[in-house]
Each structure stands twice: as C-alpha cells, then as structure tokens.
Design a protein around this motif. Structure first.
Motif, PDB file in Angstrom:
ATOM      1  N   PRO A  17       0.702  -1.260  -0.028  1.00  0.00           N
ATOM      2  CA  PRO A  17       0.120  -0.047   0.002  1.00  0.00           C
ATOM      3  C   PRO A  17       0.660   1.254  -0.001  1.00  0.00           C
ATOM      4  N   ILE A  18       1.956   1.290   0.671  1.00  0.00           N
ATOM      5  CA  ILE A  18       2.975   2.540   0.679  1.00  0.00           C
ATOM      6  C   ILE A  18       3.454   2.594  -0.736  1.00  0.00           C
ATOM      7  N   ILE A  19       3.920   1.399  -1.332  1.00  0.00           N
ATOM      8  CA  ILE A  19       4.367   1.629  -2.653  1.00  0.00           C
ATOM      9  C   ILE A  19       3.231   2.135  -3.572  1.00  0.00           C
ATOM     10  N   ARG A  20       2.394   1.675  -3.489  1.00  0.00           N
ATOM     11  CA  ARG A  20       1.097   1.987  -4.424  1.00  0.00           C
ATOM     12  C   ARG A  20       0.984   3.604  -4.315  1.00  0.00           C
ATOM     13  N   ALA A  21       0.815   3.997  -3.039  1.00  0.00           N
ATOM     14  CA  ALA A  21       0.535   5.390  -2.674  1.00  0.00           C
ATOM     15  C   ALA A  21       1.569   6.198  -3.304  1.00  0.00           C
ATOM     16  N   SER A  22       2.868   5.825  -2.999  1.00  0.00           N
ATOM     17  CA  SER A  22       4.083   6.581  -3.474  1.00  0.00           C
ATOM     18  C   SER A  22       4.006   6.729  -4.964  1.00  0.00           C
ATOM     19  N   ILE A  23       3.757   5.668  -5.604  1.00  0.00           N
ATOM     20  CA  ILE A  23       3.739   5.682  -7.248  1.00  0.00           C
ATOM     21  C   ILE A  23       2.577   6.931  -7.632  1.00  0.00           C
ATOM     22  N   THR A  24       1.426   6.714  -6.992  1.00  0.00           N
ATOM     23  CA  THR A  24       0.375   7.665  -7.348  1.00  0.00           C
ATOM     24  C   THR A  24       0.768   9.071  -7.063  1.00  0.00           C
ATOM     25  N   ILE A  25       1.267   9.479  -5.713  1.00  0.00           N
ATOM     26  CA  ILE A  25       1.813  10.749  -5.895  1.00  0.00           C
ATOM     27  C   ILE A  25       2.818  11.365  -6.776  1.00  0.00           C
ATOM     28  N   GLN A  26       3.441  10.657  -7.157  1.00  0.00           N
ATOM     29  CA  GLN A  26       4.657  10.774  -8.149  1.00  0.00           C
ATOM     30  C   GLN A  26       3.856  11.421  -9.605  1.00  0.00           C
ATOM     31  N   ASN A  27       2.732  11.226  -9.722  1.00  0.00           N
ATOM     32  CA  ASN A  27       2.053  11.779 -10.914  1.00  0.00           C
ATOM     33  C   ASN A  27       1.742  13.083 -10.526  1.00  0.00           C
ATOM     34  N   PRO A  28       2.351  14.411 -11.667  1.00  0.00           N
ATOM     35  CA  PRO A  28       2.046  15.594 -11.336  1.00  0.00           C
ATOM     36  C   PRO A  28       0.710  15.880 -11.428  1.00  0.00           C
ATOM     37  N   GLU A  29      -0.184  15.096 -12.140  1.00  0.00           N
ATOM     38  CA  GLU A  29      -1.492  15.419 -12.128  1.00  0.00           C
ATOM     39  C   GLU A  29      -2.456  14.798 -10.862  1.00  0.00           C
ATOM     40  N   SER A  30      -1.748  14.110 -10.017  1.00  0.00           N
ATOM     41  CA  SER A  30      -2.273  13.555  -8.799  1.00  0.00           C
ATOM     42  C   SER A  30      -3.076  14.443  -7.932  1.00  0.00           C
ATOM     43  N   PRO A  31      -4.251  14.443  -7.435  1.00  0.00           N
ATOM     44  CA  PRO A  31      -4.775  15.228  -6.456  1.00  0.00           C
ATOM     45  C   PRO A  31      -4.329  14.888  -4.939  1.00  0.00           C
ATOM     46  N   TYR A  32      -3.397  14.044  -4.772  1.00  0.00           N
ATOM     47  CA  TYR A  32      -2.946  13.689  -3.386  1.00  0.00           C
ATOM     48  C   TYR A  32      -1.561  14.202  -3.310  1.00  0.00           C
ATOM     49  N   ARG A  33      -1.232  14.901  -2.275  1.00  0.00           N
ATOM     50  CA  ARG A  33       0.250  15.323  -1.850  1.00  0.00           C
ATOM     51  C   ARG A  33       1.159  14.493  -0.880  1.00  0.00           C
ATOM     52  N   THR A  34       0.220  13.691  -0.088  1.00  0.00           N
ATOM     53  CA  THR A  34       1.115  12.928   0.696  1.00  0.00           C
ATOM     54  C   THR A  34       0.763  11.513   0.557  1.00  0.00           C
ATOM     55  N   VAL A  35       1.566  10.424   0.954  1.00  0.00           N
ATOM     56  CA  VAL A  35       1.343   9.070   1.068  1.00  0.00           C
ATOM     57  C   VAL A  35      -0.007   8.689   1.653  1.00  0.00           C
ATOM     58  N   GLY A  36      -0.184   9.203   3.048  1.00  0.00           N
ATOM     59  CA  GLY A  36      -1.452   8.970   3.744  1.00  0.00           C
ATOM     60  C   GLY A  36      -2.600   9.546   2.663  1.00  0.00           C
ATOM     61  N   ALA A  37      -2.664  10.467   2.325  1.00  0.00           N
ATOM     62  CA  ALA A  37      -3.912  11.065   1.464  1.00  0.00           C
ATOM     63  C   ALA A  37      -4.172  10.175   0.284  1.00  0.00           C
ATOM     64  N   ALA A  38      -2.947   9.797  -0.322  1.00  0.00           N
ATOM     65  CA  ALA A  38      -3.244   8.801  -1.480  1.00  0.00           C
ATOM     66  C   ALA A  38      -3.763   7.613  -1.110  1.00  0.00           C
TER      67      ALA A  38
END
Length: 93
Positions: A17-38
């Motif tokens: 889950p941490i890896i998945r969230a980290s990958i998500t926030i690397q996208n510049p268009e992601s609405p999430y700014r932190t791993v927890g939010a992602a």
C-alpha cells in the motif's frame, strides 16, 4: 529457502500500500500530496483491494532475487575460511 521466501513475501505484501501510494503521488496530475492522502483516496475511490494492485508482479520480481542473495551469502560463508581470532584486521573507512 522457505523462511527467506516467506519473510520476503510478507514484507512485500505489507509494504505494497505504501508503494502504491508513493507511485500515485509521483504523478504531477495526482490530486494527492502525501502518501497518507493517496492511500485514503485510493481506498475511497477504488476500494481497499486497490492498495495491493501490482503485488503479484512485485513479489515475482523481488522474492527470487532475495532468495538467491540469501543462498549465495550462506554458500559463501560455508565456502570461505573463517578468519583466525588473532588475525590482524584491516581498517575500513
């Protein structure tokens, strides 16, 4: 080989889950700014199972590498002579 295989698999699954969230926030268009939010956003939008999306590929990639590393380490420890207790040691920096 079984204990390293089980340990590596467990760590991979627990960490996914941490890896998945980290990958998500690397996208510049992601609405999430932190791993927890992602993590929360992924769970709310796609369900709890989405946090483990890609786990099988990660396990198939890392577990064999980890098992080979443990096997080589154990093999080399048996193959190489143990240093004598009174042998001089080199200084490492």
């Amino acid at each position: 080989v079984a204990p390293p295989l089980l340990l590596s698999t467990f760590v991979q699954v627990a960490n996914q889950p941490i890896i998945r969230a980290s990958i998500t926030i690397q996208n510049p268009e992601s609405p999430y700014r932190t791993v927890g939010a992602a993590m929360i956003g992924i769970r709310e939008s796609r369900g709890i199972g989405a946090l483990w999306h890609g786990t099988s590929a990660g396990i198939l990639k890392t577990v064999p590498k980890y098992c080979v590393a443990i096997f080589v380490k154990d093999f080399m420890e048996e193959l190489l002579e143990k240093p004598a207790p009174d042998a001089p040691r080199s200084e490492t920096r």
